[in-house]
Write an enzyme that holds these catalytic residues in place. Structure first.
Site, PDB file in Angstrom:
ATOM      1  N   GLU A   1      -0.801  -8.468   5.154  1.00 49.16           N
ATOM      2  CA  GLU A   1      -0.657  -8.667   6.599  1.00 49.16           C
ATOM      3  C   GLU A   1      -1.991  -8.634   7.328  1.00 49.16           C
ATOM      4  OE1 GLU A   1      -0.674  -4.208   6.153  1.00 49.16           O
ATOM      5  OE2 GLU A   1      -0.048  -5.956   4.994  1.00 49.16           O
TER       6      GLU A   1
ATOM      7  N   HIS B   1      -3.133  -5.166   1.421  1.00 42.63           N
ATOM      8  CA  HIS B   1      -2.481  -5.449   2.707  1.00 42.63           C
ATOM      9  C   HIS B   1      -2.495  -6.953   2.995  1.00 42.63           C
ATOM     10  CE1 HIS B   1      -2.307  -1.271   4.416  1.00 42.63           C
ATOM     11  NE2 HIS B   1      -3.293  -1.078   3.546  1.00 42.63           N
TER      12      HIS B   1
ATOM     13  N   CYS C   1       0.830  -1.199   0.000  1.00 38.51           N
ATOM     14  CA  CYS C   1       0.000   0.000   0.000  1.00 38.51           C
ATOM     15  C   CYS C   1       0.872   1.259   0.000  1.00 38.51           C
ATOM     16  CB  CYS C   1      -0.986  -0.037   1.156  1.00 38.51           C
ATOM     17  SG  CYS C   1      -2.354   1.146   0.986  1.00 38.51           S
TER      18      CYS C   1
END
Length: 225
Positions: free
Chosen positions: A172, A170, A81
């Site tokens: 994560e 993202h 991002c």
């Protein structure tokens, strides 16, 4: 001994990346100041957040030029991002920062916070994976040597160039560890019992063994900001 990954921790979702890396069996530590670059590490992760804030802090803290030099010298880097924007050579409506990946990006291409969404998309080499977009940029165009890995909504959402990986989403914040594993093993080339380590004191410093253990896939309980 395990692979060591430095996570830029100036702002944004750095803690979530650290958790994902540790679940893979890697060691993760935070870069907050120039002195942290003296510690040897195998790869760098630049998290999501506010790209303008991250870029300004990189300059103010004296991290911009040494990190750019280390990446250009071969240090593997993964930007998600805002990290994608920080690594991009051209930013539409903004200024480049590290400028090590030959792509042009557009900020907030998928909409602002209220337009954030979760989906599944095809990622080259991994198949269909979950993707979470939060005020996400997109890659408008790519230069020579850049390989497109994923597209969502007709826009480029992931790419790699050499030992650098960038995603508009993202990983994560999603189930599983496949994208982080892809970065470490396929992009960074950190194979079992082998890793290349870099410091801010003369480039590659040593070679040592590493083990990336398989970890169970489950949803990280993180509420996007």
């Amino acid at each position: 001994m395990t692979v060591t990954v430095a996570v830029l921790a100036l702002q944004g979702a750095f803690a979530e990346h650290e958790r994902a890396l540790r679940r893979l069996g890697a060691d993760a530590f935070e870069i907050r100041q120039r002195a942290d670059l003296r510690r040897p590490f195998d790869a760098l992760v630049i998290p999501g957040g506010e790209s303008t804030v991250i870029g300004k802090l990189l300059g103010d803290l004296g991290l911009l030029l040494p990190l750019r030099s280390m990446i250009n010298a071969g240090l593997p880097a993964f930007g998600t991002c805002a990290g994608l924007i920080v690594l991009s050579k051209k930013v539409i409506g903004g200024a480049p920062s590290l400028a090590t990946v030959d792509v042009t990006v557009r900020r907030n291409a998928y909409g602002r916070q209220l337009g954030s969404f979760h989906t599944e998309g095809w990622f080259e080499g991994l198949g269909r994976i979950p993707m979470t977009f939060i005020r996400a940029p997109c890659i408008e165009s790519t230069g020579e040597g850049v390989e497109v890995l994923a597209e969502v909504g007709g826009r480029i959402a992931a790419a790699k160039q050499g030992r650098q990986l960038v995603t508009a989403f993202h990983p994560e914040l999603c189930r599983g560890l496949s994208v982080h594993r892809y970065f470490l093993e396929e992009v960074a080339g950190l194979e079992l019992h082998q890793s290349n380590r870099y410091t801010d004191q003369g480039g590659r410093s040593e070679r040592r063994s590493s083990i990336l253990d398989e970890a169970p896939h489950h949803m990280l309980l993180v509420k996007p900001l």
